[in-house]
Design a protein around this motif. Structure first.
Motif, PDB file in Angstrom:
ATOM      1  N   MET A  56      28.627  25.696   8.766  1.00 30.29           N
ATOM      2  CA  MET A  56      28.640  24.257   9.027  1.00 30.29           C
ATOM      3  C   MET A  56      28.057  23.932  10.401  1.00 30.29           C
ATOM      4  SD  MET A  56      29.473  21.229   7.889  1.00 30.29           S
ATOM      5  CE  MET A  56      30.633  21.528   6.547  1.00 30.29           C
ATOM      6  N   CYS A  57      28.441  24.691  11.424  1.00 29.51           N
ATOM      7  CA  CYS A  57      28.069  24.343  12.797  1.00 29.51           C
ATOM      8  C   CYS A  57      26.659  24.783  13.166  1.00 29.51           C
ATOM      9  CB  CYS A  57      29.070  24.960  13.775  1.00 29.51           C
ATOM     10  SG  CYS A  57      30.745  24.309  13.622  1.00 29.51           S
ATOM     11  N   PHE A  58      26.199  25.915  12.642  1.00 31.88           N
ATOM     12  CA  PHE A  58      24.921  26.455  13.093  1.00 31.88           C
ATOM     13  C   PHE A  58      23.739  26.077  12.195  1.00 31.88           C
ATOM     14  CE2 PHE A  58      27.734  29.278  15.473  1.00 31.88           C
ATOM     15  CZ  PHE A  58      27.095  29.305  16.702  1.00 31.88           C
ATOM     16  N   VAL A  59      24.013  25.710  10.935  1.00 28.75           N
ATOM     17  CA  VAL A  59      22.890  25.413  10.045  1.00 28.75           C
ATOM     18  C   VAL A  59      23.066  24.083   9.323  1.00 28.75           C
ATOM     19  CG1 VAL A  59      21.535  26.179   8.049  1.00 28.75           C
ATOM     20  CG2 VAL A  59      22.366  27.859   9.698  1.00 28.75           C
ATOM     21  N   TYR A  60      24.132  23.932   8.563  1.00 27.36           N
ATOM     22  CA  TYR A  60      24.242  22.786   7.661  1.00 27.36           C
ATOM     23  C   TYR A  60      24.263  21.456   8.420  1.00 27.36           C
ATOM     24  CZ  TYR A  60      25.882  19.700   3.985  1.00 27.36           C
ATOM     25  OH  TYR A  60      25.993  18.661   3.099  1.00 27.36           O
ATOM     26  N   ALA A  61      25.181  21.319   9.366  1.00 27.74           N
ATOM     27  CA  ALA A  61      25.283  20.056  10.115  1.00 27.74           C
ATOM     28  C   ALA A  61      24.019  19.775  10.932  1.00 27.74           C
ATOM     29  CB  ALA A  61      26.529  20.081  10.994  1.00 27.74           C
ATOM     30  N   PRO A  62      23.488  20.735  11.699  1.00 30.22           N
ATOM     31  CA  PRO A  62      22.251  20.447  12.458  1.00 30.22           C
ATOM     32  C   PRO A  62      21.079  20.058  11.572  1.00 30.22           C
ATOM     33  CG  PRO A  62      23.311  22.419  13.316  1.00 30.22           C
ATOM     34  CD  PRO A  62      24.035  22.059  12.068  1.00 30.22           C
ATOM     35  N   GLN A  63      20.921  20.724  10.428  1.00 32.25           N
ATOM     36  CA  GLN A  63      19.800  20.380   9.548  1.00 32.25           C
ATOM     37  C   GLN A  63      20.002  19.010   8.899  1.00 32.25           C
ATOM     38  OE1 GLN A  63      18.207  23.366   6.766  1.00 32.25           O
ATOM     39  NE2 GLN A  63      16.656  23.308   8.364  1.00 32.25           N
ATOM     40  N   THR A  64      21.228  18.704   8.509  1.00 36.24           N
ATOM     41  CA  THR A  64      21.500  17.408   7.897  1.00 36.24           C
ATOM     42  C   THR A  64      21.276  16.278   8.894  1.00 36.24           C
ATOM     43  OG1 THR A  64      23.137  18.445   6.441  1.00 36.24           O
ATOM     44  CG2 THR A  64      23.201  16.051   6.639  1.00 36.24           C
ATOM     45  N   ILE A  65      21.725  16.464  10.137  1.00 34.02           N
ATOM     46  CA  ILE A  65      21.532  15.446  11.172  1.00 34.02           C
ATOM     47  C   ILE A  65      20.051  15.280  11.493  1.00 34.02           C
ATOM     48  CG2 ILE A  65      22.013  14.861  13.586  1.00 34.02           C
ATOM     49  CD1 ILE A  65      24.687  16.350  13.268  1.00 34.02           C
ATOM     50  N   ASN A  66      19.307  16.373  11.431  1.00 31.44           N
ATOM     51  CA  ASN A  66      17.882  16.336  11.771  1.00 31.44           C
ATOM     52  C   ASN A  66      17.025  15.681  10.686  1.00 31.44           C
ATOM     53  OD1 ASN A  66      15.732  17.140  13.633  1.00 31.44           O
ATOM     54  ND2 ASN A  66      15.104  18.569  12.037  1.00 31.44           N
ATOM     55  N   LEU A  67      17.556  15.587   9.482  1.00 34.47           N
ATOM     56  CA  LEU A  67      16.761  15.073   8.354  1.00 34.47           C
ATOM     57  C   LEU A  67      16.226  13.659   8.588  1.00 34.47           C
ATOM     58  CD1 LEU A  67      15.743  16.018   5.618  1.00 34.47           C
ATOM     59  CD2 LEU A  67      17.834  15.115   4.582  1.00 34.47           C
ATOM     60  N   PRO A  68      17.022  12.709   9.109  1.00 34.89           N
ATOM     61  CA  PRO A  68      16.450  11.364   9.347  1.00 34.89           C
ATOM     62  C   PRO A  68      15.318  11.345  10.371  1.00 34.89           C
ATOM     63  CG  PRO A  68      18.851  11.295   9.347  1.00 34.89           C
ATOM     64  CD  PRO A  68      18.474  12.727   9.363  1.00 34.89           C
ATOM     65  N   PHE A  69      15.303  12.307  11.306  1.00 37.15           N
ATOM     66  CA  PHE A  69      14.268  12.325  12.344  1.00 37.15           C
ATOM     67  C   PHE A  69      12.926  12.851  11.820  1.00 37.15           C
ATOM     68  CE2 PHE A  69      18.315  12.783  14.634  1.00 37.15           C
ATOM     69  CZ  PHE A  69      18.237  11.690  15.492  1.00 37.15           C
ATOM     70  N   ILE A  70      12.954  13.557  10.668  1.00 42.56           N
ATOM     71  CA  ILE A  70      11.707  14.138  10.148  1.00 42.56           C
ATOM     72  C   ILE A  70      11.337  13.525   8.800  1.00 42.56           C
ATOM     73  CG2 ILE A  70      12.065  16.327  11.346  1.00 42.56           C
ATOM     74  CD1 ILE A  70      13.109  17.485   8.701  1.00 42.56           C
ATOM     75  N   ILE A  71      11.975  12.413   8.466  1.00 45.05           N
ATOM     76  CA  ILE A  71      11.775  11.829   7.145  1.00 45.05           C
ATOM     77  C   ILE A  71      10.327  11.392   6.932  1.00 45.05           C
ATOM     78  CG2 ILE A  71      12.277   9.436   7.754  1.00 45.05           C
ATOM     79  CD1 ILE A  71      13.598  11.346   4.664  1.00 45.05           C
ATOM     80  N   HIS A  72       9.591  11.161   8.004  1.00 46.37           N
ATOM     81  CA  HIS A  72       8.200  10.709   7.887  1.00 46.37           C
ATOM     82  C   HIS A  72       7.240  11.841   7.549  1.00 46.37           C
ATOM     83  CE1 HIS A  72       8.799  12.168  11.997  1.00 46.37           C
ATOM     84  NE2 HIS A  72       7.499  12.485  11.985  1.00 46.37           N
ATOM     85  N   ASP A  73       7.676  13.088   7.704  1.00 47.19           N
ATOM     86  CA  ASP A  73       6.816  14.257   7.470  1.00 47.19           C
ATOM     87  C   ASP A  73       7.285  14.978   6.212  1.00 47.19           C
ATOM     88  OD1 ASP A  73       5.480  16.743   7.499  1.00 47.19           O
ATOM     89  OD2 ASP A  73       5.286  16.666   9.689  1.00 47.19           O
TER      90      ASP A  73
END
Length: 398
Positions: A56-73
């Protein structure tokens, strides 16, 4: 003397159980999800929090949070969803499903031990040993295959980091600076450990469910053997033997229905996730370009292809055991029809019709959320749907 014989019998049963699912039990105890009695004051009851929080802390949560920032690509979104987010979502879901159904799973394991202890014929024992042999090969093969995915991914990422702006194993948003030491090294180690945990959970839960289904298939095979030999019993024992067959049939039905009730929602989510994952992985393989690391692109495409094969094999495993369960349970009716019922007393022969109707009217199934059941036909439909999604994504990219 009786005590010695009883101890030897218990040792034999334990040996058979260790052969059937000892590999998965060892792995699941390591990550804390083996179905055993849990108490608040027992440290082993909290081991499961280590893999859960690590993923949860090292992969899932960081990737999920990062998804809105890369939605354009689109390429980054596909990378995010295909390489980690979907896989880790399924792994976390499996932990929760296994934890919530611990009591039911313990009862199923007790049933398996009882079946080994009460098998009466040499043919029945040979059938169970053959099923255990197949189960063991599936468990070891799937575990090694999934671990190889993580190993290859880590090696390739270490190679590609030189040519990529992303210096992590997986791209994500972290609430601290990951470019300085030791934050960078600790985050990399955490991601590698999380990936290892995810692959272990992903494969061990699948093989455990496959083990339960194949065990039920073995018990149905023994039931069919009893039906074939029913004409050889004395008329006095016929009714008693038929009663045992009916009780055994009901027992197997309850066993399979318990598996279905515990995991049908989890299997629905996994089936949908695998469909989307196959689509994204295939799209990545098609759209891969060399860039600065063109000389390593063959390794990247090979890895993605192997990743797709692994995901397809896990889905194929469910479809295989699901179809086998349905076939074996339906075949009880054929076995009852083909047995020498004409040599039985009329009142006994008529009772076989009830067994035939039960087998035909309510065949056992492994379903995905009660919407569809796992068969080879479903597997082909999943692959076909994934290919059609790839075409849509390719059109959008073009």
């Amino acid at each position: 003397m009786r005590t010695v014989i009883g101890k030897l019998a218990i040792m034999d049963i334990q040996r058979d159980l260790n052969y059937q699912y000892g590999w998965t039990r060892t792995i699941m105890k390591y990550i804390g999800i083996w179905p055993e009695e849990r108490k608040w004051n027992r440290p082993s009851s909290y081991v499961v929090l280590i893999p859960f929080l690590t993923m949860m802390c090292f992969v899932y949560a960081p990737q999920t949070i990062n998804l809105p920032f890369i939605i354009h690509d689109l390429n980054l979104v596909v990378e995010n969803l295909s390489m980690a987010t979907i896989t880790f979502t399924i792994s976390l879901m499996k932990i929760v499903a296994f934890w919530m159904n611990g009591k039911s799973l313990r009862s199923l394991l007790k049933c398996i031990a009882k079946d080994w202890a009460t098998v009466e014929t040499k043919t029945g024992r040979e059938t169970m040993i053959n099923i255990a042999r197949i189960t063991r090969k599936i468990m070891i093969g799937c575990s090694m295959m999934c671990q190889l995915v993580v190993t290859l991914y880590v090696i390739l990422r270490l190679i590609f980091m030189e040519y990529d702006d992303n210096k992590m194993f997986v791209r994500g948003y972290y609430p601290y600076d990951t470019t300085i030491s030791p934050n960078y090294e600790l985050t990399l180690i955490g991601q590698a450990i999380a990936g290892t945990y995810s692959s272990i959970i992903y494969s061990s839960v699948d093989t455990f469910i496959a083990m339960l289904i194949l065990h039920a298939c073995g018990q149905i095979s023994n039931l069919k053997n009893d039906l074939r030999e029913i004409h050889s019993y004395d008329k006095i024992d016929l009714r008693t033997k038929l009663m045992k067959i009916v009780e055994k049939h009901n027992y197997i039905n309850r066993f399979a229905e318990t598996i279905e009730n515990c995991f049908n929602i989890m299997l629905l989510i996994q089936m949908l996730g695998c469909t989307v994952q196959l689509c994204f992985q295939s799209f990545q393989a098609i759209m891969s370009d060399g860039g600065k690391s063109e000389q390593y692109m063959i390794f990247r495409i090979t890895f993605i292809s192997y990743y797709v094969v692994c995901a397809m094999m896990q889905m194929l495993l469910y479809c295989y055991v699901g179809e086998r369960l349905t076939f074996e349970s339906t075949d009880i009716a054929e076995t009852a029809y083909d047995c020498e019922w004409y040599n039985l007393p009329p009142e006994i022969a008529r009772l076989l019709i009830i067994i035939m109707c039960r087998a035909r009217a309510s065949p056992l199934k492994l379903t995905a959320g009660k919407f569809c059941w796992f068969t080879i036909l479903l597997y082909s439909q999943v692959v076909k749907t994934s290919v059609s999604y790839v075409s849509v994504l390719y059109a959008i990219k073009s």
